[in-house]
Scaffold this active site. Sequence first.
Site, PDB file in Angstrom:
ATOM      1  N   LYS A 144       1.183  14.083 -10.242  1.00 26.89           N
ATOM      2  CA  LYS A 144       1.104  13.160  -9.101  1.00 26.89           C
ATOM      3  C   LYS A 144       2.493  12.618  -8.757  1.00 26.89           C
ATOM      4  O   LYS A 144       2.851  12.507  -7.581  1.00 26.89           O
ATOM      5  CB  LYS A 144       0.140  12.009  -9.414  1.00 26.89           C
TER       6      LYS A 144
ATOM      7  N   THR B 103      -2.926   5.785  -9.672  1.00 26.30           N
ATOM      8  CA  THR B 103      -1.602   6.307 -10.015  1.00 26.30           C
ATOM      9  C   THR B 103      -0.878   5.273 -10.865  1.00 26.30           C
ATOM     10  O   THR B 103      -0.534   4.187 -10.374  1.00 26.30           O
ATOM     11  CB  THR B 103      -0.796   6.626  -8.740  1.00 26.30           C
TER      12      THR B 103
ATOM     13  N   LYS C 114       5.716   1.613  -5.029  1.00 22.22           N
ATOM     14  CA  LYS C 114       5.192   1.474  -6.394  1.00 22.22           C
ATOM     15  C   LYS C 114       5.286   2.813  -7.134  1.00 22.22           C
ATOM     16  O   LYS C 114       5.759   2.879  -8.273  1.00 22.22           O
ATOM     17  CB  LYS C 114       3.726   1.015  -6.355  1.00 22.22           C
TER      18      LYS C 114
END
Lengths: 303, 303
Positions: free
Chosen positions: B182, B107, B250
Amino acid sequence: MQKETNSDNRAELPRVAFLGMGIMGAAMAANLARDGYPVVVWNRSAGSPGVALAAAAGAEVAPDLAGAVRDREMIFSCLGDEKDVASVLGELVLLASIDSLVVDMTTIGPGAARELAGELESAGLRFLDAPVTGGDIGAREGTLTIMVGGRQEDFDTALPLLRVMGKTVEYCGPSGSGQALKLCNQVLCAVNMIGVCEALTLAGNIGLDERLVVDTLGGGAGGSWALSNLGRRIVDGDLGPGFMLRHMIKDLRLIEENAAVELPGTEMARNLFQRVSESSSGADRELGTQAMISAYSNRTVVS
Amino acid sequence: MQKETNSDNRAELPRVAFLGMGIMGAAMAANLARDGYPVVVWNRSAGSPGVALAAAAGAEVAPDLAGAVRDREMIFSCLGDEKDVASVLGELVLLASIDSLVVDMTTIGPGAARELAGELESAGLRFLDAPVTGGDIGAREGTLTIMVGGRQEDFDTALPLLRVMGKTVEYCGPSGSGQALKLCNQVLCAVNMIGVCEALTLAGNIGLDERLVVDTLGGGAGGSWALSNLGRRIVDGDLGPGFMLRHMIKDLRLIEENAAVELPGTEMARNLFQRVSESSSGADRELGTQAMISAYSNRTVVS
């Protein structure tokens, strides 16, 4: 839904009153009547379509509140808000048979429920708070979730009738506990709606087909009832209820009034719902909670 | 998982490299190897348990990056963050066969993915962004959701292998689109966690058994994957991952860096996660996202 035993043994069944023939109350009363219970219904405005609906299912229509509750062993109510409930159930103290079991299904918060329980009990009546989730479809189909607070023995008494109206009937603890769990449910519904609106907003901003959010993410770790049901309505451009925006705003006010704890996400949801309601100038009576998306974008609020 | 056709026809299968033998990468590489694909794996630190895991499943272990990618038609990567990916895939430009298909499953956000796609393509390589959700269990069991951005024909080439690693494999659009979806998923996961924590906090504050929130509300309109899975861990006192708190932080940073839109609920979630991470003084490496509950209460942060 029809149980032969009930149709066959009407004389042994408790005599029921149902107060409040809104969309929810009428559907629940109709299910009780269809199941064989002798039901008398009452609504403040007699001309409500709910009254006709319950009558068509076999309920008797009472001309006034006194006529509705006379000689009734169980009295259900599903009204607008805590003021309506206090007003109608306040009259009961003077009208109902001593030791009737009163089951209020309106969302009024645990504080108001405990207060009512005290008032009714000091007049000799018994009381359960039994708010519901599952919407108009759940009410019609008898698949509601019913969350009940009060005495266990009163719960046991009401259980067969609650099972006619709901699929999940849960005893939550002492008076006010059903209301408390209902408020927890509204926290989830309100905050999950923020998630749905922000995921769709991000998708739009980042140039992604919004339908991917609903179709692909609904089955995974980001999935929720809100995404699969109300997220889909949003991408279909349908902001109608579902669960009414103005009812959600009321329920979130009850949380603020009943909880002594900071819930910043819930507060944010309430502000977003409020903003949409205020900017829709009356059309909010026809908006579902998914209209929160209007607070995020320049989508037109449709009614 | 084993398909006889693949075991029978190894010579015709694309030769695969898999870079990054963390929990996710190792499980995915092992699934490819078990399915019959000739897989060479590489990890920056050769002693990682993931390397052994992939080797046990039949993968070959490369001594260095050059050895891993030489003559490989497809190169998968699953690394830590966008800096790791840029560093490792930057070397690829010098090492890999012209026209290898590079599929990054880390990601890293749509911006970084598009940038990488540009770099690799100008060196003659092809690139797909293919981040995943479903966690370590999904990686092991091959039930991940894989969201893919890039050229349709490259997606078609990678599809049989992606189907070995995931159950839902979705083509999302041009380069960066997998990453975009995502991030939408992370918005849902993050904000739904606020809902779970606030519903449980309200329950505790109002004197209700918290288990009722998970058990009774999970199947209704307030239900979510987060409530049924991570809400249950919270009431069980288990704050371990699941999905790691620090990875979520993150991912939420990537949203801020990639989206030009205000997402106040997501921002609130990020602040709550951050607060928990900072107050857990190093123990956050062992905390799952449900540790957000520590920001709401005086529950002890357990590791």
